[in-house]
Design an enzyme around this catalytic site. Structure first.
Site, short mmCIF file in Angstrom:
data_model
loop_
_atom_site.label_atom_id
_atom_site.label_comp_id
_atom_site.label_asym_id
_atom_site.label_seq_id
_atom_site.Cartn_x
_atom_site.Cartn_y
_atom_site.Cartn_z
N GLY A 45 0.85 -1.19 0.00
CA GLY A 45 0.00 0.00 0.00
C GLY A 45 0.88 1.23 0.00
O GLY A 45 2.04 1.18 0.45
N GLN A 50 2.98 10.02 1.54
CA GLN A 50 4.29 9.37 1.50
C GLN A 50 5.10 9.73 0.26
O GLN A 50 6.30 9.44 0.20
CB GLN A 50 4.13 7.85 1.57
CG GLN A 50 3.55 7.35 2.88
CD GLN A 50 3.47 5.85 2.89
OE1 GLN A 50 2.53 5.28 2.34
NE2 GLN A 50 4.45 5.19 3.47
N CYS A 106 6.09 -0.04 7.48
CA CYS A 106 5.70 1.14 6.70
C CYS A 106 6.90 1.58 5.88
O CYS A 106 8.01 1.66 6.42
CB CYS A 106 5.25 2.26 7.64
SG CYS A 106 4.76 3.76 6.79
N LEU A 107 6.68 1.87 4.60
CA LEU A 107 7.80 2.27 3.73
C LEU A 107 8.46 3.56 4.22
O LEU A 107 9.62 3.81 3.94
CB LEU A 107 7.31 2.45 2.29
CG LEU A 107 6.82 1.17 1.60
CD1 LEU A 107 6.23 1.50 0.23
CD2 LEU A 107 7.94 0.15 1.46
N HIS A 148 -4.31 1.10 7.61
CA HIS A 148 -2.94 1.65 7.72
C HIS A 148 -2.78 2.84 6.76
O HIS A 148 -2.29 3.90 7.17
CB HIS A 148 -1.92 0.55 7.42
CG HIS A 148 -0.50 1.01 7.41
ND1 HIS A 148 0.43 0.59 8.34
CD2 HIS A 148 0.17 1.87 6.59
CE1 HIS A 148 1.59 1.17 8.09
NE2 HIS A 148 1.47 1.95 7.03
N GLU A 149 -3.22 2.67 5.51
CA GLU A 149 -3.05 3.75 4.53
C GLU A 149 -3.96 4.94 4.87
O GLU A 149 -3.58 6.09 4.71
CB GLU A 149 -3.33 3.25 3.11
CG GLU A 149 -2.43 2.12 2.64
CD GLU A 149 -0.95 2.37 2.87
OE1 GLU A 149 -0.52 3.53 2.79
OE2 GLU A 149 -0.23 1.40 3.14
N HIS A 152 -2.50 7.31 7.21
CA HIS A 152 -1.57 8.27 6.60
C HIS A 152 -2.30 9.56 6.20
O HIS A 152 -1.74 10.65 6.27
CB HIS A 152 -0.88 7.67 5.38
CG HIS A 152 0.30 6.80 5.71
ND1 HIS A 152 1.42 7.27 6.35
CD2 HIS A 152 0.53 5.48 5.45
CE1 HIS A 152 2.30 6.27 6.48
NE2 HIS A 152 1.79 5.18 5.97
NI NI Z 1 2.70 3.31 5.94
#
Ligand code: NI
Length: 191
Positions: A45, A50, A106-107, A148-149, A152
């Site tokens: 995702g 991000q 998480c990236l 999760h997304e 953000h």
């Molecule tokens: Ni993340």
């Protein structure tokens, strides 16, 4: 085009993202770049903050998780075979089911993974990439990734759910990430 991923510590990750209109500049290209960036960094995702856009846009692909899963594990999840979807202007209508634990990463926060509790189901209203409106319930791993997304977009990160002691133990690592002292095989934006 592969875009750099905003690292932990940047203010855009703590901002509440805004809804967009269909005429948002270069939207289709931005979505294509988000898919490319997500797959390049082996993510499941990716949310627009991000990649440094404070807008309510995220992409998810839980199909690849099931594709790579052992057969005996697959039956444990209600959302097989997963969902690949663009979400624009998403807003949560309802949460449902029991809370369950899953080891998240998480990236934007590389090399840190922690167990996080979230609800099993989420119902949300969103627009797809053609600005067609949907209200749909998602379950299992797909709901997990969506939540999760979605966080953000609200300026929230998975580490916010950790107990204070755990958070304290991670402080050094988090500070290093925010200073660019982390080795990753995808490009990141530190300032
Ligand atoms: Ni993340």
């Amino acid at each position: 085009m592969i875009l750099p991923i905003v690292a932990y510590g940047q203010p855009v990750l703590r901002s509440v993202a805004k809804d967009i209109e269909a005429d948002y500049p270069n939207l289709q290209q931005l979505i294509a770049d988000m898919w490319e960036t997500m797959y390049h960094s082996n993510g499941v995702g990716l949310a627009a903050p991000q990649i440094n856009h404070s807008i309510r846009l995220f992409v998810i692909d839980s199909v690849q998780i099931f594709a790579n899963m052992e057969d005996e594990d697959r039956g444990k999840y209600p959302d097989e075979p997963g969902v690949k979807q663009v979400f624009i202007n998403a807003h949560i209508d309802a949460l449902g089911g029991d809370e369950w634990c899953y080891n998240e990463g998480c990236l934007s926060i590389p090399k840190i993974r922690e167990d996080v509790y979230r609800t099993e189901q989420v119902t949300l209203t969103y627009l797809d990439e053609n600005f067609v409106r949907h209200t749909r319930r998602f379950d299992g791993i797909t709901a997990r990734i969506i939540l999760h997304e979605y966080d953000h977009l609200e300026g929230k990160l998975f580490i916010d759910y950790l107990k204070p002691l755990k958070r304290k133990l991670l402080k050094g690592k988090l500070d290093d990430i925010s200073k660019g002292k982390v080795k990753v095989d995808y490009r990141m934006l530190f300032s």
